[in-house]
Design an enzyme around this catalytic site. Sequence first.
Site, PDB file in Angstrom:
ATOM      1  CB  ILE A  48      12.491   2.610   3.092  1.00 54.06           C
ATOM      2  CG1 ILE A  48      13.876   3.234   3.231  1.00 54.06           C
ATOM      3  CG2 ILE A  48      12.536   1.120   3.412  1.00 54.06           C
ATOM      4  CD1 ILE A  48      14.403   3.263   4.660  1.00 54.06           C
ATOM      5  CB  THR A 101      -4.863  18.184   0.217  1.00 51.55           C
ATOM      6  OG1 THR A 101      -5.742  17.067   0.404  1.00 51.55           O
ATOM      7  CG2 THR A 101      -3.762  18.134   1.260  1.00 51.55           C
ATOM      8  CG  HIS A 136       4.797  -6.641  -4.168  1.00 56.54           C
ATOM      9  ND1 HIS A 136       4.023  -5.640  -3.618  1.00 56.54           N
ATOM     10  CD2 HIS A 136       5.468  -7.208  -3.124  1.00 56.54           C
ATOM     11  CE1 HIS A 136       4.218  -5.597  -2.311  1.00 56.54           C
ATOM     12  NE2 HIS A 136       5.076  -6.530  -1.983  1.00 56.54           N
ATOM     13  CE  LYS A 180       7.268  -7.118   0.900  1.00 58.24           C
ATOM     14  NZ  LYS A 180       6.306  -6.023   0.667  1.00 58.24           N
TER      15      LYS A 180
END
Length: 351
Positions: free
Chosen positions: A295, A228, A95, A77
């Site tokens: 989460i 879908t 990120h 991370k």
Amino acid sequence: MAPTVLHLRSETKPLEHRSALTPTTTAQLIKAGYTVNVERSPVRIFDDAEFEAAGATLVPEYSWVDAPKEHIIVGLKELEEKSFPLKHVHVQFAHCYKQQGGWETVLARFPRGGGTLLDLEFLVDDRGRRVAAFGFHAGFAGAALALEVWAWQLNHSEPFPGVESYPNEDALIANVSKALNEGAKKAGRLPRVIVIGALGRCGSGAVEALRKSGVPEENIIKWDMAETAKGGPFKEITDSDIFVNCIYLTSKIPNFGHYLPFTPVPIYTVATTFDKPTVPVDGLQSGPPLSVISIDHLPSLLPREASEAFSHDLLPSLLALNDWQNHPVWSRAKKLFDEKVATLPPSALEN
């Protein structure tokens, strides 16, 4: 030629116990001629001794900062929010490529120090498919928690309590199965669960968790693109007790439900956490309470299995790090990094 040195850093994100390298993949890298330094870690799911037994050299926590520039820093991370420039090649999730909050500060640290980011999220093969992802265990953990929340809401009025990571899958399934049985006693039946995106990595994990927990096959509605394609809203979602959304979107599509920025389920705006796993949906006129689990690092619920699967899939690319500039997967990541750096405002690059 000196061997390429990989330096596995200790993670600093709260409740993050996963690892980009495991003792198994570390042993494979060392067998291939790499030197692997592993920072001691009080939070990693694998014991330091497991890495040492695999042939790695244990080094102090945070020693990556002062490691020689040619060492490649491997993490999972994002780094802690600091300001000092980064001089190394870093392999991690950062990120910062989708203009998330503070992206300029995060990304600019690399060019400011002469470093490079090879972002794990954007490692793709020649077909554009990610070489490694945590999707399966995200779906597995999300579906498992959803079953627990369903059972909890039948027997309690207060919000679902916080959860912690499990040492292994068996421990999680045992806990979920117990909760599911308690819920079934109260409801007089087992839940009906719809999984959308059931054929992908995430959806496959969700279906597997449902089966292992004891949900019968006829209660698992498995939908994917064919089901879908006509566009929502879909009554089948509101007819179900649990909806597990496993689709990956890069653009907006029609909503899946009337009450349900890149989500076809616009009933929540926040990411929940392990200490507060659910957020209630307000404004419902009737029916049972509706809670959302959102989460953003669900695979951390099963850090050992999630790490083993991810690192196994990443291993072929890791084995090419000794010539990463000329390897298609890594060179594509470097090209993307250069493109993103080019979008930085000049002020962000000032030391």
